[in-house]
Design a protein around this motif. Structure first.
Motif, short mmCIF file in Angstrom:
data_model
loop_
_atom_site.label_atom_id
_atom_site.label_comp_id
_atom_site.label_asym_id
_atom_site.label_seq_id
_atom_site.Cartn_x
_atom_site.Cartn_y
_atom_site.Cartn_z
N VAL A 170 26.43 79.70 -50.07
CA VAL A 170 25.70 79.66 -48.80
C VAL A 170 24.85 80.91 -48.66
N ALA A 171 25.39 82.06 -49.04
CA ALA A 171 24.63 83.31 -48.96
C ALA A 171 23.36 83.24 -49.79
N ARG A 172 23.48 82.78 -51.03
CA ARG A 172 22.31 82.69 -51.92
C ARG A 172 21.28 81.70 -51.39
N ALA A 173 21.76 80.59 -50.84
CA ALA A 173 20.84 79.61 -50.24
C ALA A 173 20.15 80.19 -49.02
N LEU A 174 20.89 80.91 -48.21
CA LEU A 174 20.34 81.55 -47.01
C LEU A 174 19.30 82.60 -47.39
N ARG A 175 19.60 83.36 -48.44
CA ARG A 175 18.65 84.38 -48.92
C ARG A 175 17.28 83.76 -49.20
N THR A 176 17.27 82.64 -49.91
CA THR A 176 16.02 81.96 -50.22
C THR A 176 15.34 81.44 -48.96
N ALA A 177 16.12 80.83 -48.08
CA ALA A 177 15.57 80.16 -46.90
C ALA A 177 14.92 81.14 -45.91
N VAL A 178 15.50 82.33 -45.73
CA VAL A 178 14.96 83.27 -44.74
C VAL A 178 13.82 84.11 -45.29
N GLU A 179 13.66 84.14 -46.62
CA GLU A 179 12.58 84.93 -47.19
C GLU A 179 11.23 84.33 -46.81
N THR A 180 10.22 85.19 -46.75
CA THR A 180 8.90 84.72 -46.38
C THR A 180 8.14 84.24 -47.61
N ASP A 181 7.35 83.23 -47.40
CA ASP A 181 6.52 82.64 -48.46
C ASP A 181 5.14 83.29 -48.40
N PRO A 182 4.78 84.09 -49.40
CA PRO A 182 3.49 84.80 -49.33
C PRO A 182 2.28 83.86 -49.28
N ARG A 183 2.46 82.62 -49.71
CA ARG A 183 1.34 81.67 -49.69
C ARG A 183 1.12 81.07 -48.31
N LYS A 184 2.13 81.18 -47.42
CA LYS A 184 2.00 80.57 -46.09
C LYS A 184 2.72 81.43 -45.05
N SER A 185 2.46 82.73 -45.09
CA SER A 185 3.18 83.65 -44.20
C SER A 185 2.77 83.53 -42.74
N ASP A 186 1.68 82.83 -42.47
CA ASP A 186 1.18 82.72 -41.09
C ASP A 186 1.51 81.38 -40.44
N ALA A 187 2.29 80.52 -41.13
CA ALA A 187 2.51 79.17 -40.61
C ALA A 187 3.99 78.82 -40.58
N VAL A 188 4.37 78.03 -39.61
CA VAL A 188 5.72 77.48 -39.53
C VAL A 188 5.81 76.38 -40.58
N PRO A 189 6.88 76.38 -41.41
CA PRO A 189 6.98 75.39 -42.49
C PRO A 189 7.40 74.00 -42.00
N SER A 190 6.53 73.39 -41.25
CA SER A 190 6.78 72.03 -40.74
C SER A 190 5.46 71.41 -40.34
N THR A 191 5.30 70.12 -40.59
CA THR A 191 4.09 69.43 -40.16
C THR A 191 4.05 69.30 -38.64
N LYS A 192 5.20 69.50 -37.98
CA LYS A 192 5.24 69.44 -36.52
C LYS A 192 4.64 70.70 -35.90
N GLY A 193 4.62 71.79 -36.67
CA GLY A 193 4.11 73.05 -36.16
C GLY A 193 5.15 73.89 -35.45
N ALA A 194 6.39 73.40 -35.41
CA ALA A 194 7.48 74.14 -34.77
C ALA A 194 8.80 73.73 -35.38
N LEU A 195 9.72 74.68 -35.40
CA LEU A 195 11.08 74.40 -35.85
C LEU A 195 12.05 74.85 -34.76
#
Length: 195
Positions: A170-195
């Motif tokens: 769970v820790a390793r999965a969480l590490r990946t999930a909370v890290e920022t994506d340099p290709r999309k650092s300005d956007a919420v990762p959802s087509t809805k625009g919100a999470l």
């Protein structure tokens, strides 16, 4: 800084949690439940989330409220530290081996809490720790952290190894999930625009 502090005070427990999502896995966890502290240390170290946790509970009854309420507070702190979730990877997964045990964790920081728990801990205790509390912790974390969390035991026969593999996965999965994506650092990762 993606940090948060949460305090939770009830008739059963007094909990404080401090998190830094952009840390190095530094921890100082003192819940009064030795094996649980060991697992929280693993969660911090392998997620690279700095954690300082203090808990006092109704140990004269058992460890249930302390473990569950700590999961609640960590989940609430994660939500607070993540803010609008702009730029995060959102998803994470890990297959983690530990001696006889292999556990797979997959998660989505979706704000849609759900726990799938396919783990069979063969002994009722690890030392004095009730193994049924492992699921209780992850249920509280998922519910209050808004996490869709799947934890599957592939195989294993030692309850300590299985539990530790679950926390580390769970820790390793969480590490990946909370890290920022340099290709999309300005956007919420959802087509809805919100999470």
């Amino acid at each position: 800084m993606r940090t948060a502090k949460v305090t939770r005070s009830t008739a059963e427990t007094e909990i404080s949690v401090e998190l830094n999502l952009d840390g190095t896995g530094t921890y100082d966890n003192q819940t009064g439940v030795g094996f649980f502290d060991h697992m929280l240390d693993q969660l911090s170290r392998h997620s690279l989330i700095d954690m300082t946790i203090r808990a006092k509970g109704d140990y004269h009854i058992d460890d249930h409220h302390t473990v569950e309420d700590t999961g609640i507070a960590i989940g609430q702190a994660l939500v607070k530290a993540l803010g609008d979730k702009k730029g995060i990877n959102r998803y994470g997964e890990c297959h983690l081996p530990m001696d006889d045990a292999q556990v797979r964790a997959a998660l989505d920081l979706s704000a849609r809490p759900f726990l799938v728990w396919n783990v069979d801990l063969p002994s009722p205790k690890i030392g004095t720790f009730d193994t049924e509390l492992v699921r209780e912790f992850f249920q509280a974390l998922a519910t209050h952290g808004g996490i869709t969390l799947h934890i599957d035991m592939i195989h294993g026969f030692n309850s300590h190894h299985i539990t530790e593999a679950a926390f580390k996965a769970v820790a390793r999965a969480l590490r990946t999930a909370v890290e920022t994506d340099p290709r999309k650092s300005d956007a919420v990762p959802s087509t809805k625009g919100a999470l």
